[in-house]
Structure formats: structure tokens, C-alpha cells
Design a protein around this motif. Structure first.
Motif, mmCIF file in Angstrom:
data_model
loop_
_atom_site.group_PDB
_atom_site.id
_atom_site.type_symbol
_atom_site.label_atom_id
_atom_site.label_comp_id
_atom_site.label_asym_id
_atom_site.label_seq_id
_atom_site.Cartn_x
_atom_site.Cartn_y
_atom_site.Cartn_z
ATOM 1 N N GLN A 114 7.807 -11.502 3.707
ATOM 2 C CA GLN A 114 8.153 -10.648 2.583
ATOM 3 C C GLN A 114 7.036 -9.638 2.339
ATOM 4 O O GLN A 114 5.877 -9.858 2.702
ATOM 5 N N GLY A 115 7.408 -8.523 1.669
ATOM 6 C CA GLY A 115 6.424 -7.491 1.377
ATOM 7 C C GLY A 115 5.267 -8.001 0.537
ATOM 8 O O GLY A 115 4.126 -7.551 0.685
ATOM 9 N N ALA A 116 5.552 -8.962 -0.357
ATOM 10 C CA ALA A 116 4.498 -9.501 -1.213
ATOM 11 C C ALA A 116 3.424 -10.211 -0.393
ATOM 12 O O ALA A 116 2.238 -10.172 -0.738
ATOM 13 N N VAL A 117 3.840 -10.854 0.703
ATOM 14 C CA VAL A 117 2.873 -11.538 1.572
ATOM 15 C C VAL A 117 1.983 -10.515 2.249
ATOM 16 O O VAL A 117 0.767 -10.682 2.357
ATOM 17 N N LEU A 118 2.607 -9.406 2.683
ATOM 18 C CA LEU A 118 1.854 -8.337 3.337
ATOM 19 C C LEU A 118 0.825 -7.749 2.368
ATOM 20 O O LEU A 118 -0.323 -7.504 2.739
ATOM 21 N N SER A 119 1.241 -7.526 1.123
ATOM 22 C CA SER A 119 0.323 -6.980 0.120
ATOM 23 C C SER A 119 -0.837 -7.933 -0.131
ATOM 24 O O SER A 119 -1.994 -7.513 -0.252
ATOM 25 N N SER A 120 -0.513 -9.213 -0.224
ATOM 26 C CA SER A 120 -1.551 -10.208 -0.468
ATOM 27 C C SER A 120 -2.553 -10.252 0.678
ATOM 28 O O SER A 120 -3.767 -10.306 0.461
ATOM 29 N N LEU A 121 -2.043 -10.214 1.894
ATOM 30 C CA LEU A 121 -2.925 -10.252 3.065
ATOM 31 C C LEU A 121 -3.721 -8.960 3.189
ATOM 32 O O LEU A 121 -4.902 -8.973 3.545
ATOM 33 N N GLY A 122 -3.073 -7.825 2.881
ATOM 34 C CA GLY A 122 -3.712 -6.524 3.051
ATOM 35 C C GLY A 122 -5.008 -6.396 2.284
ATOM 36 O O GLY A 122 -5.973 -5.766 2.743
ATOM 37 N N GLY A 123 -5.047 -7.013 1.082
ATOM 38 C CA GLY A 123 -6.264 -6.943 0.294
ATOM 39 C C GLY A 123 -7.452 -7.617 0.953
ATOM 40 O O GLY A 123 -8.602 -7.339 0.603
ATOM 41 N N HIS A 124 -7.186 -8.522 1.911
ATOM 42 C CA HIS A 124 -8.261 -9.204 2.626
ATOM 43 C C HIS A 124 -8.627 -8.496 3.936
ATOM 44 O O HIS A 124 -9.623 -8.871 4.564
ATOM 45 N N LEU A 125 -7.827 -7.523 4.350
ATOM 46 C CA LEU A 125 -8.062 -6.877 5.644
ATOM 47 C C LEU A 125 -8.764 -5.530 5.516
ATOM 48 O O LEU A 125 -9.678 -5.224 6.275
ATOM 49 N N VAL A 126 -8.309 -4.715 4.565
ATOM 50 C CA VAL A 126 -8.827 -3.355 4.439
ATOM 51 C C VAL A 126 -8.955 -3.000 2.967
ATOM 52 O O VAL A 126 -8.076 -3.315 2.159
ATOM 53 N N ASP A 127 -10.036 -2.326 2.622
ATOM 54 C CA ASP A 127 -10.224 -1.766 1.278
ATOM 55 C C ASP A 127 -10.219 -0.253 1.427
ATOM 56 O O ASP A 127 -11.110 0.324 2.051
ATOM 57 N N ILE A 128 -9.202 0.406 0.866
ATOM 58 C CA ILE A 128 -9.059 1.858 0.998
ATOM 59 C C ILE A 128 -9.499 2.539 -0.285
ATOM 60 O O ILE A 128 -9.003 2.234 -1.369
ATOM 61 N N HIS A 129 -10.434 3.473 -0.145
ATOM 62 C CA HIS A 129 -10.822 4.322 -1.267
ATOM 63 C C HIS A 129 -10.290 5.721 -0.984
ATOM 64 O O HIS A 129 -10.803 6.435 -0.129
ATOM 65 N N SER A 130 -9.237 6.102 -1.709
ATOM 66 C CA SER A 130 -8.626 7.419 -1.495
ATOM 67 C C SER A 130 -9.281 8.450 -2.402
ATOM 68 O O SER A 130 -10.157 8.138 -3.224
ATOM 69 N N GLN A 131 -8.812 9.694 -2.293
ATOM 70 C CA GLN A 131 -9.385 10.778 -3.079
ATOM 71 C C GLN A 131 -9.205 10.558 -4.572
ATOM 72 O O GLN A 131 -9.952 11.077 -5.385
ATOM 73 N N HIS A 132 -8.178 9.782 -4.936
ATOM 74 C CA HIS A 132 -7.890 9.577 -6.356
ATOM 75 C C HIS A 132 -8.440 8.247 -6.868
ATOM 76 O O HIS A 132 -8.214 7.910 -8.026
ATOM 77 N N SER A 133 -9.141 7.508 -6.038
ATOM 78 C CA SER A 133 -9.621 6.197 -6.466
ATOM 79 C C SER A 133 -10.695 6.295 -7.533
ATOM 80 O O SER A 133 -10.967 5.322 -8.234
ATOM 81 N N SER A 134 -11.319 7.479 -7.682
ATOM 82 C CA SER A 134 -12.325 7.632 -8.728
ATOM 83 C C SER A 134 -11.719 7.442 -10.106
ATOM 84 O O SER A 134 -12.427 7.166 -11.079
ATOM 85 N N LEU A 135 -10.387 7.599 -10.178
ATOM 86 C CA LEU A 135 -9.713 7.345 -11.452
ATOM 87 C C LEU A 135 -9.870 5.897 -11.885
ATOM 88 O O LEU A 135 -9.717 5.578 -13.064
ATOM 89 N N LEU A 136 -10.174 5.004 -10.930
ATOM 90 C CA LEU A 136 -10.388 3.602 -11.264
ATOM 91 C C LEU A 136 -11.545 3.438 -12.247
ATOM 92 O O LEU A 136 -11.601 2.461 -12.999
#
Length: 547
Positions: A114-136
């Protein structure tokens, strides 16, 4: 880290197969060439929502697949085991397939998920900082999570989250029980009256059928006795006996006639039994107006109860009686259960509040060290007078405790205010890089992707940002999408995204690795633009040789 990436028919990318090394990987290209498309393809593998717009015009499906070296993250093992996915302890292959309907299928090591499993795993594989992440930086929850990671409080926060869930669940249970008790209290007298009425009725299964039969007899008792008396007065069994005796005299002349004698005797016995029963029924038939009134009153009571409770049988009435009895019994013991549950809520709240208190102390203790670390990094990035501090404030109780965090900043060193209200774009980029650098060292993420985190900076600051990003690449894979030559020159490997016109007139984006003179010319392009000057080439060589 991302070992390899395979893309088919994703937006402007017809087909792409590329392998990435460890360390710092630089990705450059002209504006609009497709760098964001490449990032979008990677994001799909991390569980980002897909739609048909991701598919190129010339195809019906698109495929994005990557092989990751997952390292030793225990969170990855937990996710894979929970979903029955085999794993060799190192490599993970993630694939996403999207069709024209917008629906997608996800696979991990060829196992559908399921997509939720992919999302859960993705957080452990790659951390992406995009151009808009400074909004964090404006997100107070993000600020709190950064401080908690720095302070090593992730396990404590996870425990606090579970304790909060337990507290909320207990409080909801108590609230429900109190509301139920209130409703029962309001309805108690009414329900008790209904119950008493059914108990006092002394209900019996099939009673109505028996009473109706008795009512028929009582209502016609006189006629029944008259008829029975008339019948009983005409007993024929004596005549049959005389007939049998007379015929028996013929047996000496006609032996076969003995059969008739036997049959007549059988008839006589049966008739005698029948008339004995008639006489018994006559004697038992009671002409009693009093009993008839009792039966009819009883039937009236039962019919009334059936109508009142909307039932068709006495058995259903008995079920309602039993249910009401159980409900009233529960109501009687409700106060005890509420008292017990209030004690349980109090105990769970104490545990939660103790954890919150521990978190508060740890956060306050870490805030100063965290602020000093950020200030040190900002000073390295030529913000010598900058002040960055962290305030730990009271907040409504929640999954992360009873604290909120406020990041404050001042570029001039005086009167720091909330960071989102005072920092420029370039300052936000530098602050975010400092935070990402600290968090990457703490979280151990296998891969970190920066999408133009250097926006808004230039000159020597850009060079130092490049050095900071490069230092991250010494312990992990870092992919940096950049327009700055100072950053691009730092990479261990350099890839260029280009956009060209295909044979059918459509635009196509490609990714290729540049080395040697090709890399020099790409750095020179970043320095001087479309017209590459000898000075730009010399400067590019200097930047590369300096690294």
C-alpha cells in the motif's frame, strides 16, 4: 543511499538508467531542463501522491524504480518484517507504476504494498529538502522535532505519544461511561417500570395458546356438558356384548364365525373406552363464570403487553424482560465502574505528566546547546553577528508533551524575534542548511537531497555552504541540485540535466555524468551563462582544483 535509478515515460524523461556513487553528488542544468522532474520521480518512490499527469504524452504508463542501500536502520527492518517483505539486510528495490487512470501500484522487493507502507519506508531512505522546505521553519511542530532530535529525545517522545494515546482513550471511555450513566439515570424509572410490569406478569412460554384453548372451553362449557351427557346416556357397548354372546353360540356349528366374535369383542372394548373418556370429560368440564373472567383478564393483560412492547409472542416479551434486567443491573454497578475508571485515568495522567516533565527539563537543558551549535554554524556561513535562540514554552497537552518551541533569530545580534518574521530568503537557506546538517548527523538517513538550498546566497557564503554540504557527503550520500558553481565544484560526482528536442518534435530530458573537461565547461557555464569566456573556464578550473 540511492544506488541506481530507472525511469520510463515520466513527464519529459523517456528512459533513464543511472547509478549514483557514495558521497556528494552534484546535479546541475539550465532552468527548465528537468531537475525538478528528476526530483519528482524520486519523490514518487517515497510515497508522494501520483496522478496521470506524471505520464509522458507518448505512453500509457510510467515506471520509476530505484535500488537503495538501506544501511543498518532498525526502522526499515521493522517496516519490512511487519509487511512480510524479504530483505537481504542491505539492498531494497522500490518500484512505482502509474497508469492513465491515475492509479498506481507500489512494490518493495517485488512485493505489492500500500502507498502508506511506501511513505513510511521512504522516510527512512531519503530526506528531501526542496526549495520550499524553508517554510518548515515557520512550523512549530517541526521546530520541536528538530530540538528533540538534537537532544536525543526521540524515544522519550515516542513513549510520550503512546502515553498520550492511552490517556485520551481512557478519558474517552470515561466520558462515554458517564454519558451512558446519565442517560440510564434519566431513563431508569421508566425502564424499571417496564421491567417490573414484565416480571409481575409472570410470563410463561406458549401461555397464550393454552389460555385461548381454555377460554373456548369455558365459553361453551354448558353446551359441551349437554352434548357429552346425551352421548354418555346411549352407551352401545352392552348391546355389542349381547350380540357377541349370541353369535358365539353358533361357533359349534360354524367354527369360522369365532373370528366375528373376536372382532365384536374388540369393538366392545374400544366403545367402552371411548364412553369412559366421554364421561370423564363430562365430569371435568366446569361451568365457571369466575374462571372464564380470570382467563379473559389474563389474556387481556398479555395482549396489552404484546402491543405495548411491539411483540408478537410471549417469548419476545421474556427477552425484553431479561434485557431490561441486565440493563438495570449494569446501571446499578455503573457508579462503581466510573469510580474505578476515574482512578485509572488519574494514574495514566500521572505517568503522562511525569514524562512531560522529563521532556520539559531535557528540552530546556538542550535549548542552549542547540542555539550555540546553530550560531556556530551560522558564523561559519559568514553571519558573525547573527543570534539564534530557542524558547521552550507552555502548550496544550498533546502527543509531544506540554511544550512548544519558538525559534528566534536576529541577523544583527539584537532583539531576536520569531525566525519566520525576520529572516531573508538567503538567511532562511543558511539556517535550514545548519539544521539539516545537524539532523542528518543525528538521524543517520541513508541519503539526503538538497534542491537548491543555496538559493539567495552567493560569493564566499556559497563556497562555505558548498563546504558544509561536502562535509555531509563524507559520511553519507548527499545529492545537491544547485545553480551555484561554488557548490557544484565540491561534488565527488557531477551530473547534468539537459533538455532537447526529440525526433518527433517533443521535448526530452536526459541526465548524464560529466567528468574532466566536460565538467570544467559545466562549471564555467554556471559562472558566465550561455557565453562561456576563457576567464570563466580558468575560474572553473581553479574551483575544481581547489577541491
Amino acid at each position: 543511499m540511492i544506488r541506481s535509478l530507472h525511469i520510463e515515460n515520466y513527464v519529459l524523461i523517456d528512459s533513464l538508467d543511472v547509478s549514483f556513487p557514495e558521497g556528494l553528488v552534484i546535479i546541475t542544468g539550465q532552468t527548465g531542463a528537468g531537475k525538478s522532474i528528476l526530483l519528482g520521480a524520486i519523490s514518487l518512490l517515497l510515497g508522494v501522491k501520483a496522478d496521470a499527469g506524471h505520464i509522458s504524452d507518448k505512453a500509457d504508463t510510467c515506471v520509476v524504480e530505484a535500488e537503495f542501500d538501506a544501511g543498518s536502520d532498525p526502522g526499515i527492518k521493522e517496516i519490512l518484517e511487519a509487511n512480510d517483505i524479504d530483505w537481504d539486510g542491505e539492498n531494497i528495490i522500490v518500484r512505482r507504476v502509474i497508469n492513465r487512470s491515475g492509479r498506481s501500484r507500489s512494490f518493495i522487493n517485488d512485493i505489492p504494498v500500500q502507498g502508506a507502507v511506501l511513505s513510511s519506508l521512504g522516510g527512512h531512505l531519503v530526506d528531501i529538502h526542496s526549495q520550499h522546505s524553508s517554510l518548515l521553519l515557520m512550523d512549530r511542530k517541526y521546530q520541536l522535532s528538530v530540538l528533540d532530535s538534537f537532544a536525543g529525545l526521540d524515544d522519550t517522545v515516542a513513549r510520550c505519544r503512546e502515553e498520550w494515546k492511552a490517556l485520551v482513550a481512557k478519558e474517552k471511555e470515561l466520558e462515554y461511561l458517564k454519558e451512558k450513566a446519565r442517560r440510564l439515570s434519566e431513563d431508569y424509572e421508566y425502564e424499571a417500570s417496564r421491567y417490573r410490569g414484565l416480571v409481575e406478569a409472570g410470563l410463561k412460554e406458549n401461555e397464550i395458546d393454552e389460555l385461548e384453548e381454555e377460554q373456548k372451553v369455558l365459553s361453551n362449557a354448558e353446551e359441551i356438558k349437554t352434548i357429552l351427557a346425551q352421548v354418555a346416556s346411549k352407551r352401545p357397548d352392552a348391546d355389542v356384548k349381547e350380540t357377541a354372546r349370541a353369535i358365539s353360540k353358533l361357533e359349534k356349528y360354524v367354527p369360522a364365525i369365532s373370528e366375528l366374535t373376536g372382532r365384536l369383542e374388540s369393538v366392545r372394548i374400544e366403545l367402552a373406552d371411548i364412553f369412559d373418556e366421554i364421561e370423564t370429560r363430562y365430569e371435568r368440564t366446569e361451568v365457571s363464570e369466575e374462571r372464564l373472567v380470570q382467563v379473559e383478564d389474563r389474556l387481556s393483560l398479555l395482549y396489552g403487553l404484546l402491543k405495548k412492547h411491539n411483540c408478537s409472542t410471549v417469548g419476545e416479551l421474556m427477552q425484553i424482560r431479561d434485557r431490561l434486567g441486565d440493563s438495570l443491573s449494569i446501571s446499578g454497578s455503573m457508579d462503581d465502574r466510573i469510580a474505578d475508571l476515574e482512578a485509572e485515568v488519574s494514574e495514566v495522567r500521572k505517568v503522562y505528566e511525569s514524562t512531560c516533565s522529563g521532556l520539559r527539563a531535557a528540552r530546556v537543558k538542550a535549548a542552549g546547546k542547540f542555539s550555540a551549535a546553530v550560531c556556530g554554524s551560522l558564523e561559519y556561513l559568514e553571519m558573525e553577528r547573527a543570534v539564534f535562540d530557542v524558547q521552550v514554552l507552555d502548550s496544550q497537552p498533546g502527543p509531544s508533551g506540554t511544550d512548544s518551541v519558538l525559534f528566534r533569530f536576529s541577523a544583527t545580534g539584537s532583539n531576536p524575534v520569531e525566525v519566520s518574521r525576520c529572516a531573508s530568503g538567503g538567511e532562511m537557506s543558511r539556517i535550514m542548511l545548519c539544521l539539516k546538517a545537524m539532523m542528518a548527523g543525528l538521524s543517520g538517513a541513508p541519503a539526503l537531497v538538497f534542491d537548491e538550498i543555496d538559493t539567495g546566497v552567493s560569493g564566499s557564503v556559497a563556497d562555505k555552504m558548498g563546504e558544509m554540504i561536502c562535509s555531509l557527503g563524507q559520511s553519507m550520500q548527499v545529492m545537491a541540485i544547485t545553480h551555484l558553481p561554488q557548490v557544484a565544484a565540491k561534488g565527488k560526482a557531477h551530473f547534468v540535466v539537459t533538455k532537447s528536442v526529440g525526433t518527433d518534435g517533443s521535448f526530452v530530458s536526459t541526465l548524464s555524468k560529466v567528468e574532466g573537461n566536460d565538467r570544467v565547461m559545466e562549471i564555467a557555464r554556471l559562472l558566465s551563462g550561455s557565453k562561456i569566456t576563457p576567464q570563466a573556464v580558468a575560474n572553473a578550473e581553479s574551483l575544481l582544483n581547489g577541491n
